[in-house]
Design an enzyme around this catalytic site. Structure first.
Site, mmCIF file in Angstrom:
data_model
loop_
_atom_site.group_PDB
_atom_site.id
_atom_site.type_symbol
_atom_site.label_atom_id
_atom_site.label_comp_id
_atom_site.label_asym_id
_atom_site.label_seq_id
_atom_site.Cartn_x
_atom_site.Cartn_y
_atom_site.Cartn_z
ATOM 1 N N ASP A 112 0.869 -1.190 0.000
ATOM 2 C CA ASP A 112 0.000 0.000 0.000
ATOM 3 C C ASP A 112 0.899 1.232 0.000
ATOM 4 O OD1 ASP A 112 -2.322 1.642 0.175
ATOM 5 O OD2 ASP A 112 -2.270 1.628 2.355
ATOM 6 N N SER A 113 0.294 2.392 -0.201
ATOM 7 C CA SER A 113 1.064 3.635 -0.119
ATOM 8 C C SER A 113 1.475 3.925 1.322
ATOM 9 C CB SER A 113 0.198 4.791 -0.630
ATOM 10 O OG SER A 113 -1.026 4.811 0.089
ATOM 11 N N TYR A 116 -1.165 8.379 -2.686
ATOM 12 C CA TYR A 116 -1.420 7.994 -4.076
ATOM 13 C C TYR A 116 -2.653 8.714 -4.626
ATOM 14 C CZ TYR A 116 1.907 4.086 -4.229
ATOM 15 O OH TYR A 116 3.036 3.309 -4.248
ATOM 16 N N GLY A 117 -3.600 8.990 -3.734
ATOM 17 C CA GLY A 117 -4.886 9.550 -4.165
ATOM 18 C C GLY A 117 -4.763 10.907 -4.818
ATOM 19 N N CYS A 173 -4.560 -1.645 -1.767
ATOM 20 C CA CYS A 173 -4.763 -0.219 -2.040
ATOM 21 C C CYS A 173 -5.730 -0.104 -3.212
ATOM 22 C CB CYS A 173 -3.419 0.418 -2.401
ATOM 23 S SG CYS A 173 -3.544 2.134 -2.942
ATOM 24 N N ASN A 174 -6.856 0.549 -2.980
ATOM 25 C CA ASN A 174 -7.839 0.715 -4.060
ATOM 26 C C ASN A 174 -7.300 1.594 -5.176
ATOM 27 O OD1 ASN A 174 -10.877 -0.157 -3.051
ATOM 28 N ND2 ASN A 174 -9.525 0.362 -1.364
ATOM 29 N N THR A 175 -6.563 2.638 -4.809
ATOM 30 C CA THR A 175 -6.075 3.576 -5.824
ATOM 31 C C THR A 175 -5.132 2.851 -6.784
ATOM 32 O OG1 THR A 175 -6.171 5.268 -4.098
ATOM 33 C CG2 THR A 175 -5.068 5.865 -6.147
ATOM 34 N N CYS A 234 -11.160 2.948 0.182
ATOM 35 C CA CYS A 234 -9.737 3.205 0.406
ATOM 36 C C CYS A 234 -9.389 2.383 1.628
ATOM 37 C CB CYS A 234 -9.490 4.692 0.663
ATOM 38 S SG CYS A 234 -7.821 5.036 1.278
ATOM 39 N N HIS A 240 -7.315 2.728 3.840
ATOM 40 C CA HIS A 240 -7.061 3.499 5.067
ATOM 41 C C HIS A 240 -8.336 3.722 5.889
ATOM 42 C CE1 HIS A 240 -3.174 4.619 3.296
ATOM 43 N NE2 HIS A 240 -2.832 5.104 4.468
HETATM 44 N N1 DGL Z 1 -4.832 3.183 0.852
HETATM 45 C C1 DGL Z 1 -4.978 3.674 -0.451
HETATM 46 C C2 DGL Z 1 -6.264 3.223 -1.113
HETATM 47 O O1 DGL Z 1 -6.802 2.206 -0.767
HETATM 48 C C3 DGL Z 1 -4.548 5.030 -0.881
HETATM 49 C C4 DGL Z 1 -4.233 6.134 0.069
HETATM 50 C C5 DGL Z 1 -3.402 7.203 -0.618
HETATM 51 O O2 DGL Z 1 -2.199 6.969 -0.749
HETATM 52 O O3 DGL Z 1 -3.965 8.232 -1.045
HETATM 53 O O4 DGL Z 1 -6.755 3.846 -2.011
#
Ligand code: DGL
Length: 273
Positions: A21-22, A53-54, A85-87, A199, A201
Site C-alpha cells: 500500500d502507499s 497515491y490519491g 490499495c484501491n487507488t 480506500c 485506510h
Molecule cells: N490506501 C490507499 C487506497 O486504498 C490510498 C491512500 C493514498 O495513498 O492516497 O486507495
C-alpha cells in the site's frame, strides 16, 4: 492417515505473502488475511515516499507501482502479492500483472457487496480522489448496482487522519464531518444507508466516521473477500513462518512513529527499501 496436498515444487514454504500500500491502510486487509492464514509469513510494504497515491496522476501510479513491486519481488521472493490499495489497484493492476509472473490480488471498491445490502438503493462511495474518478468504479456500479444511486466523494484528508491515528496522534474531528458532508450534501430523495470504504485506510477511522454520521450507517469494505481470495489461491500450500516484516520507502525515521502500533500488530522487523 490424511496427507496434506503436495506443495507445488516452485514455492518455498517460507516464501511470504507480500502486501503493498502507499501507507498503513493495507493493514486493514492484512488483518483479515491473518485471520484466514495465521501461519503465513508476511512482508508488508508501505510506499511512504509516494504517499498519498490519491493525489497522484494515473500515469504516476501506473509507472511507480509496478516498478516498486518489481524491486520488492526481487528482494523478498513472495509467493503472492496483494495490492492492498484501491487507488493502485483500480489504476495499475493490469500493468502489475503484465510485469510480474506471480499471482496478484487487487483491492477494488466493494460496490457489489454494498449493493447486496443497501435497502434504500442509495450507496456512498468514499475513496481517494484518484479512485472515485476511475472508470473502474463506474463499471462496478453499472455491473452490480445499476438500480442504485451511487454517490462518490474523494476524501484525501481521511488518508492523513488514518496515518495520524496509527502514529498515536488524534486527528481533528472536523475532518470526519467534512467527509460525511461531502457525501450527504449530494443526497436527493432518500438518504444513503450504505457506505463503501473504497480506500484501505478508511476502516482505520470507521468509528470516527460513524460518529460523524450521527445515524446508523452500514460500512462495507473488501478485506474479508480479499482474505478469502488469498486463502483460495494458496490452498494446499505449506507455510513456515518467519513472522511479520515491515518495509517502507523513504528514510528509516519515517517508520519510527509507527513502530508501537506495528509491534502491537505483531511486526518484529523494520526495513527500508
Ligand atoms: N490506501 C490507499 C487506497 O486504498 C490510498 C491512500 C493514498 O495513498 O492516497 O486507495
Amino acid at each position: 492417515m490424511t496427507q496434506s496436498p503436495p506443495l507445488p515444487p516452485d514455492i518455498a514454504p517460507d516464501a511470504p505473502l507480500l502486501f503493498f500500500d502507499s501507507g498503513v491502510g493495507g493493514l486493514t486487509v492484512l488483518d483479515a488475511a491473518r485471520l484466514a492464514l495465521p501461519d503465513a509469513p508476511i512482508v508488508y510494504a508501505a510506499d511512504f515516499a509516494g504517499l498519498p497515491y490519491g493525489e497522484k496522476t494515473e500515469a504516476e501510479i501506473g509507472a511507480r507501482v509496478p516498478a516498486l513491486l518489481g524491486r520488492l519481488v526481487e528482494r523478498y521472493r513472495p509467493r503472492l502479492i496483494t495490492i492492498a490499495c484501491n487507488t493502485a489497484s483500480t489504476i495499475a493492476l493490469p500493468q502489475v500483472r503484465a510485469a510480474l509472473d506471480l499471482p496478484v490480488v487487487g483491492t477494488v471498491p466493494a460496490i457489489k457487496p454494498a449493493s447486496e445490502l443497501s435497502e434504500n438503493r442509495v450507496i456512498g462511495v468514499l475513496g481517494t480522489e484518484a479512485t472515485v474518478r476511475q472508470p473502474y468504479v463506474t463499471n462496478l456500479a453499472q455491473e452490480f448496482a445499476s438500480d442504485a444511486t451511487i454517490i462518490r466523494f474523494g476524501a484525501p484528508e481521511l488518508v492523513r487522519a488514518a496515518e495520524m491515528k496509527l502514529r498515536g496522534e488524534v486527528p481533528d474531528p472536523a475532518i470526519f464531518d467534512r467527509a460525511v458532508h461531502g457525501l450527504v450534501s449530494q443526497q436527493r430523495a432518500l438518504p444513503i444507508d450504505t457506505v463503501v470504504l473504497a480506500c484501505t485506510h478508511f476502516p482505520l477511522v470507521q468509528d470516527e466516521l460513524a460518529a460523524a454520521f450521527g445515524r446508523p450507517i452500514r460500512f462495507v469494505h473488501g478485506a474479508e473477500g480479499i482474505a478469502r481470495r488469498i486463502a483460495y489461491l494458496t490452498r494446499g500450500q505449506a507455510f513456515v513462518g518467519n513472522g511479520l516484516r515491515f518495509v517502507a520507502t523513504g528514510p528509516a525515521s519515517g517508520i519510527e512513529p509507527y513502530v508501537p502500533a506495528l509491534s502491537q500488530r505483531g511486526f518484529s522487523s523494520f526495513d527500508t527499501l
